[in-house]
Structure formats: structure tokens, C-alpha cells
Design an enzyme around this catalytic site. Structure first.
Site, mmCIF file in Angstrom:
data_model
loop_
_atom_site.group_PDB
_atom_site.id
_atom_site.type_symbol
_atom_site.label_atom_id
_atom_site.label_comp_id
_atom_site.label_asym_id
_atom_site.label_seq_id
_atom_site.Cartn_x
_atom_site.Cartn_y
_atom_site.Cartn_z
ATOM 1 C CG LEU A 158 -2.147 11.799 6.984
ATOM 2 C CD1 LEU A 158 -1.722 11.229 5.632
ATOM 3 C CD2 LEU A 158 -2.456 13.286 6.859
ATOM 4 C CE LYS A 179 8.723 26.044 7.941
ATOM 5 N NZ LYS A 179 7.547 25.185 8.046
ATOM 6 C CB ILE A 237 -0.960 -0.008 1.223
ATOM 7 C CG1 ILE A 237 -1.957 -1.158 1.079
ATOM 8 C CG2 ILE A 237 -1.682 1.328 1.365
ATOM 9 C CD1 ILE A 237 -2.890 -1.329 2.254
HETATM 10 C C1 FAD Z 1 -0.212 17.158 0.032
HETATM 11 C C2 FAD Z 1 0.277 16.996 1.439
HETATM 12 C C3 FAD Z 1 1.346 17.769 1.909
HETATM 13 C C4 FAD Z 1 1.788 17.632 3.229
HETATM 14 N N1 FAD Z 1 2.796 18.414 3.690
HETATM 15 C C5 FAD Z 1 3.151 18.361 5.000
HETATM 16 C C6 FAD Z 1 4.177 19.172 5.534
HETATM 17 O O1 FAD Z 1 4.838 19.921 4.820
HETATM 18 N N2 FAD Z 1 4.435 19.086 6.860
HETATM 19 C C7 FAD Z 1 3.752 18.248 7.686
HETATM 20 O O2 FAD Z 1 3.991 18.262 8.891
HETATM 21 N N3 FAD Z 1 2.825 17.414 7.189
HETATM 22 C C8 FAD Z 1 2.504 17.454 5.893
HETATM 23 N N4 FAD Z 1 1.551 16.611 5.404
HETATM 24 C C9 FAD Z 1 1.000 15.587 6.280
HETATM 25 C C10 FAD Z 1 1.992 14.423 6.375
HETATM 26 O O3 FAD Z 1 2.243 13.903 5.102
HETATM 27 C C11 FAD Z 1 1.456 13.335 7.278
HETATM 28 O O4 FAD Z 1 1.051 13.881 8.508
HETATM 29 C C12 FAD Z 1 2.499 12.290 7.567
HETATM 30 O O5 FAD Z 1 3.077 11.813 6.397
HETATM 31 C C13 FAD Z 1 1.917 11.153 8.350
HETATM 32 O O6 FAD Z 1 1.165 10.304 7.545
HETATM 33 P P1 FAD Z 1 0.607 8.973 8.211
HETATM 34 O O7 FAD Z 1 1.744 8.187 8.722
HETATM 35 O O8 FAD Z 1 -0.486 9.326 9.134
HETATM 36 O O9 FAD Z 1 -0.095 8.236 6.973
HETATM 37 P P2 FAD Z 1 0.551 7.445 5.719
HETATM 38 O O10 FAD Z 1 1.854 7.986 5.302
HETATM 39 O O11 FAD Z 1 -0.545 7.384 4.704
HETATM 40 O O12 FAD Z 1 0.820 5.995 6.275
HETATM 41 C C14 FAD Z 1 -0.231 5.048 6.413
HETATM 42 C C15 FAD Z 1 0.360 3.694 6.716
HETATM 43 O O13 FAD Z 1 -0.696 2.787 6.925
HETATM 44 C C16 FAD Z 1 -0.476 1.621 6.157
HETATM 45 N N5 FAD Z 1 -1.756 1.000 5.816
HETATM 46 C C17 FAD Z 1 -2.866 1.579 5.294
HETATM 47 N N6 FAD Z 1 -3.821 0.660 5.108
HETATM 48 C C18 FAD Z 1 -3.299 -0.526 5.513
HETATM 49 C C19 FAD Z 1 -3.777 -1.860 5.553
HETATM 50 N N7 FAD Z 1 -4.991 -2.210 5.105
HETATM 51 N N8 FAD Z 1 -2.961 -2.822 6.033
HETATM 52 C C20 FAD Z 1 -1.713 -2.538 6.472
HETATM 53 N N9 FAD Z 1 -1.219 -1.298 6.457
HETATM 54 C C21 FAD Z 1 -1.990 -0.311 5.977
HETATM 55 C C22 FAD Z 1 0.296 2.100 4.940
HETATM 56 O O14 FAD Z 1 1.002 1.074 4.320
HETATM 57 C C23 FAD Z 1 1.222 3.114 5.597
HETATM 58 O O15 FAD Z 1 2.329 2.451 6.138
HETATM 59 C C24 FAD Z 1 1.135 16.710 4.087
HETATM 60 C C25 FAD Z 1 0.086 15.918 3.602
HETATM 61 C C26 FAD Z 1 -0.338 16.057 2.302
HETATM 62 C C27 FAD Z 1 -1.469 15.195 1.795
#
Ligand code: FAD
Length: 504
Positions: free
Chosen positions: A336, A81, A45
Site C-alpha cells: 500500500l 478461487k 499500529i
Molecule cells: C478494503 C480493502 C480490501 C482489499 N482487498 C484485497 C484483496 O482482496 N486482494 C488483494 O490482493 N489485496 C486487497 N487489498 C490490499 C491488501 O490489503 C494490501 O495490499 C495488503 O494487505 C498489504 O498491505 P501492506 O502490508 O502494504 O500494509 P499494512 O497491512 O497497512 O501494513 C503496514 C505495516 O506498517 C507498520 N507501520 C506503519 N506505521 C509504522 C510506524 N510508524 N512504525 C512502525 N511500523 C509502522 C504497521 O504496523 C504494519 O505492520 C485490500 C485493501 C483494502 C483497503
């Protein structure tokens, strides 16, 4: 008194920035217990893969794990930054910087901007930004470490990083795996709930394994597989104030020296980021789909990139808002999965940090009850709302006349909590600071001033000061900032000397 739930095993679902940061910190927090921690993620994923600008709290986070700034910078190809430059936000052809640091010095319990406002009333033409060392360094593209001596002019700023998010997640993963965290690469196919209390009992994986746990941390990204998919927690939608719901992101070659600030450039229905790393630049266009279609958004993005574009833009859709409860039953959402606020002030990773800190704070003992959960939810909601208000201010205060989007934002009613702050500032220059605010009053001042919002009156206690003395003191302050910056190394020179990434 509600029931205590013992925890012996923690399952972290998701291995993005949120999942591995949580795993690293929780492995440290629970090091002296026999609580097991497992991260399950699906490499098939993948992760969201963006999120490259941070605020200074991130540095405190990795320092608490024993990592040094220079080591993290070297391993993540990071640049410094000092703040964010907002181009064309107030009006077209305008620019202001929100620095991590102070404007001037507070004196006699009166904030600096009241002295500056008095000086303006006396006819002085100096800009508020001339009293910010962080801005002076950012404009000159220079950097050095803040001085530890608080009386030094070089002590009044803070700094953060632009980094490669996937390299940072790897650093967190390496720390976690070296500290007893177990890793499973598999897809979560279904989630079993306890029929008696509705708690999550286990995750069924596509490798036929079943993962049981007492506490589940949902870091599965936008979908919130556990917190929403299984527990149906619901979402509080803030899109009536934060209209941007799409982003296009693309990397490009770096042209010239990396900027020591993030650049955020307003466009007719949103804004574009430029985030320099040591080896490339990140770019993205965040826009409101009800005011602009994707092809126009892509054309605008590509028109405003200097270097060669390295791939086709990636697309993201989102809704601004937060989970109705970040902690529901035995599941806590981080990253997220907990909600989304557009990356205008780089707050998503900061909210991951505060979420993890609150988890640690909830477990001085290896059990939890409903009180822990209620307190966590109350504080989380407040933190998110404070940041929401800060971001809305950037839209509300604009004076652009070129597009329907900006005119709509200027006219829209804002949340009461924001209106209260704006009214206090307008009436008497007061910078209200509520509990659980991530942004310091000087950050609010930077935004008000950048949008040319000036109070009706300053604190009349400044009248006690002799005007000549005021003029001389403030001139001395400006001169000392200019002199301090003149001698500093350039940003690239600083990187070459202290933290050049091995592969750049
Ligand atoms: C366009 C954009 C720009 C951004 N810019 C910034 C920034 O400049 N500064 C900042 O602080 N934040 C920024 N963010 C936010 C930042 O990207 C996220 O807060 C950060 O990457 C954390 O993401 P996450 O780990 O919550 O989710 P994700 O990176 O989506 O990780 C989700 C995890 O869950 C796993 N997963 C999902 N479904 C399953 C399943 N069914 N089975 C097993 N595993 C699964 C995936 O494999 C992955 O490992 C931005 C976001 C976006 C969309």
C-alpha cells in the site's frame, strides 16, 4: 555511469502482508550473502487486515519458498478461487464470470473467440462461457486440480486462493524468522536523511533504538512513511477514472458451502465483495463518496449479507493511484506504500509479488545504481497502468441506467492506452497484449464479453473452415467440458479431502 551503492543491511519498515512477504523472499534471495535483513513493525499500529482474494501468481510465490498449496490452504483456512462472478455489473440482474483460464482452443494461430463469433453469425446460440472449463466448474461449485497432460480437457484452467490474510502474513513471518531475518516491534518515530545525498540513513524508534541501513523497503501501508513522509516522492492520482474512494469491510458467518469464486455485486455507487473462507465470509462495500454517503453504504452492505455479521464494519479511505517513483534514492515502496488500486480484480497482493521479484532481479550483485532504480520505476509504472486500465474497463463498459454513478462511468473518457485496446477489439476482435500485463488476453475477453461488447467483425481466415465442421467441433468442445465437470467433486468435498484447516 552512475555511482554504485553497496548494500550490507536491508531494513524493511512494516510487518503487514507486504513487509513479511518481502522479508521471506529477500531472506531466500540473499541467503548466501552476509547481508542482514531487519523487519521493524509496530504491533500497536497493526496492519490493514483485509486482502483475502488473490490471483494464481500468489501460488507461484509461496511455491518458490518451498510451500505447497495444500499446506498453505490448511494453515490459512483457504478456499479455492476459480475467478470472479460479476453480478449486476453489465445491467441489473446480469451475471458473468471472469475465470482464471482459457475460452476454447486457439487453432491455426487464430484465437478461439473468432471461431465462436463465426458460429454466432451462422445462427448458433451457444454462450462463450460454455467453452470455459473454469466457468463451468465455478457455476457448478466444483473443483479438482488441473491435469498436467496438456491434451486433457482438465488442463485449461488455473486457480487461486481466498485466504485469511493475517494467517498468511504469519506464514511469511515464520519463514523469514527461520531464515535469519531480525524482528523489531517498535514504532518508527522519525527518519534521518543523509545531508549530502538525501538518502535515508536511519530510523529512530520509540524504544530508543536507531536502525541504520543501506536499503530501506517501505511497507508501512497507505501513509508511505519513508517513501513519502521522508522522501516526499509524490503521488499520481487516478481518481478521475477510478471514483471509488471508500470501503466498509465486515466478516460474517458462512452460510452453506463456500463458493469457489469471489462474488462482486454492483450497487448504485460501487460494488460489494463476498469472499468465503473455510470458517467465515469476508464482505465489503467499495463505493464513491461523492455519490453515496457512509450510512447508505453501510445499510446496503448489511442488506446483502446472508450470515450473522460478526462485528461492526471497518472503514477505509483511499485514493486510486501510485507513487510517482516506487524506488526513490535508497528506498523502495512495496504494498500500500506504493499506491492503491481498488480490490476489484484482487491485484494488490499480486503487485506486492511483482515488486519483490523486481527487487530480487535488481540485486544479482550486492549494490545498485541509478540505472537499477530507473528501470524498476519504468516497469512498475507500466504494470500499474496496465492493471488500472483493466479495472477502468469494468466501469466504462457498464450499461446500467439506475444511477448517476454508473452513467458517469459510462460517459467518462478513458486513458489512451485503454482506448487503443477497446478500439482494436471493437474494430476486429483483436486482443492487444502489451508488455508487463498481468492479465492474459482471455481475461480481457471475459470482461468484453461479460459486458456484451462484440467486435464489428471476426478474423476472416475462419471462413476457410467448413461451417458443418466448425459447428461439430464446437459442440464437441462444449460437451467435453460439461462431461468433465459432471464427474468432479464439490468444492467442500475437495476441501474436506485435501486441505481442511485444523481449527475449522
Ligand atoms: C478494503 C480493502 C480490501 C482489499 N482487498 C484485497 C484483496 O482482496 N486482494 C488483494 O490482493 N489485496 C486487497 N487489498 C490490499 C491488501 O490489503 C494490501 O495490499 C495488503 O494487505 C498489504 O498491505 P501492506 O502490508 O502494504 O500494509 P499494512 O497491512 O497497512 O501494513 C503496514 C505495516 O506498517 C507498520 N507501520 C506503519 N506505521 C509504522 C510506524 N510508524 N512504525 C512502525 N511500523 C509502522 C504497521 O504496523 C504494519 O505492520 C485490500 C485493501 C483494502 C483497503
Amino acid at each position: 555511469m552512475s555511482e554504485n551503492h553497496q548494500i550490507k543491511s536491508i531494513v524493511i519498515a512494516g510487518g503487514g502482508t507486504a513487509g513479511w512477504m518481502a522479508a521471506a523472499k529477500l531472506s531466500q534471495h540473499f541467503a548466501k550473502t552476509d547481508i542482514t535483513i531487519t523487519v521493524v513493525e509496530s504491533s500497536a499500529i497493526g496492519t490493514v487486515g483485509v486482502g483475502e482474494a488473490t490471483i494464481p501468481t500468489l501460488r507461484r510465490f509461496y511455491q518458490s519458498l518451498g510451500m505447497s498449496d495444500m499446506d498453505v490452504m490448511r494453515k490459512t483456512s483457504a478456499t479455492v478461487k476459480l475467478g470472479i462472478e460479476f453480478k449486476d455489473w453489465y445491467k441489473q440482474d446480469s451475471s458473468f464470470i471472469h475465470p482464471f483460464g482459457l475460452f476454447g482452443h486457439e487453432a491455426n494461430g487464430i484465437r478461439f473467440h473468432h471461431y465462436w463469433l463465426k458460429l454466432q453469425a451462422l445462427g448458433d446460440k451457444s454462450l462463450l462461457e460454455e467453452y470455459s472449463l473454469g466457468i463451468a466448474m465455478a457455476r457448478a461449485n466444483k473443483f479438482t486440480f488441473p491435469a498436467e497432460n496438456p491434451s486433457s480437457p482438465l488442463s485449461v484452467f488455473d486457480w487461486a486462493l481466498h485466504f485469511d490474510a493475517s494467517k498468511f502474513a504469519e506464514l511469511m513471518r515464520d519463514y523469514a524468522l527461520a531464515h535469519r531475518v531480525r524482528h523489531v516491534d517498535a514504532k518508527i518515530e522519525s527518519i534521518q536523511l543523509n545531508s549530502a545525498n538525501g538518502f535515508i540513513q536511519s530510523l529512530a524508534l520509540d524504544n530508543q533504538q536507531t536502525l541504520t541501513g543501506d536499503l530501506f523497503i517501505d511497507c508501512t501501508g497507505f501513509n508511505g512513511l519513508l517513501i513519502n513522509g521522508a522522501l516526499k516522492t509524490g503521488f499520481i492520482d487516478w481518481s478521475q477514472w477510478l471514483l471509488c474512494d471508500r470501503a466498509l469491510a465486515v466478516q460474517s458467518e458462512l452460510v452453506g458451502e463456500p463458493a469457489v469464486r469471489t462474488v462482486s455485486m454492483a450497487h448504485p455507487a460501487g460494488w460489494q465483495w463476498k469472499i468465503p473462507l473455510q470458517h467465515r465470509q469476508g464482505n465489503g462495500h467499495v463505493y464513491a463518496s461523492q455519490f453515496m454517503d457512509e450510512s447508505e453504504a453501510e445499510t446496503i452492505l448489511l442488506q446483502h449479507i446472508d450470515g450473522k455479521v460478526l462485528h461492526t464494519p471497518r472503514k477505509f479511505s483511499f485514493t486510486a493511484g501510485r507513487r510517482a517513483q516506487a524506488w526513490n534514492k535508497n528506498c523502495i515502496a512495496i504494498g500500500l506504500a506504493a499506491g492503491f488500486l481498488e480490490p476489484l480484480e484482487s491485484t494488490s497482493i499480486a503487485l506486492i509479488e511483482t515488486g519483490i521479484e523486481k527487487i530480487c532481479g535488481s540485486f544479482p550483485v550486492p549494490y545498485f545504481n541509478q540505472q537499477n532504480c530507473d528501470y524498476f520505476n519504468e516497469v512498475t509504472a507500466t504494470e500499474w497502468e496496465r492493471i488500472r486500465d483493466f479495472i477502468i474497463l469494468h466501469y466504462k463498459a457498464n450499461q446500467r441506467t439506475d444511477s448517476e454513478f454508473w452513467q458517469y462511468c459510462r460517459a467518462m473518457p478513458v486513458p489512451d492506452t485503454l482506448q487503443q485496446k477497446m478500439d482494436a477489439y471493437q474494430a476486429r476482435g483483436e486482443l492487444l497484449h502489451f508488455p508487463w500485463e498481468i492479465f492474459h488476453p482471455d481475461s480481457w475477453l471475459a470482461i468484453y464479453n461479460g459486458f456484451h461488447c462484440y467486435p464489428d467483425q471476426y478474423d476472416k481466415n475462419v471462413e476457410r473452415l467448413n461451417p458443418d465442421y466448425l459447428q461439430q467441433s464446437l459442440a464437441a468442445m462444449r460437451n467435453s467440458i460439461a462431461a468433465a465437470v459432471a464427474d468432479l467433486p464439490g468444492h467442500q468435498e475437495f476441501i474436506n479431502q485435501h486441505c481442511k484447516a485444523e481449527w475449522v
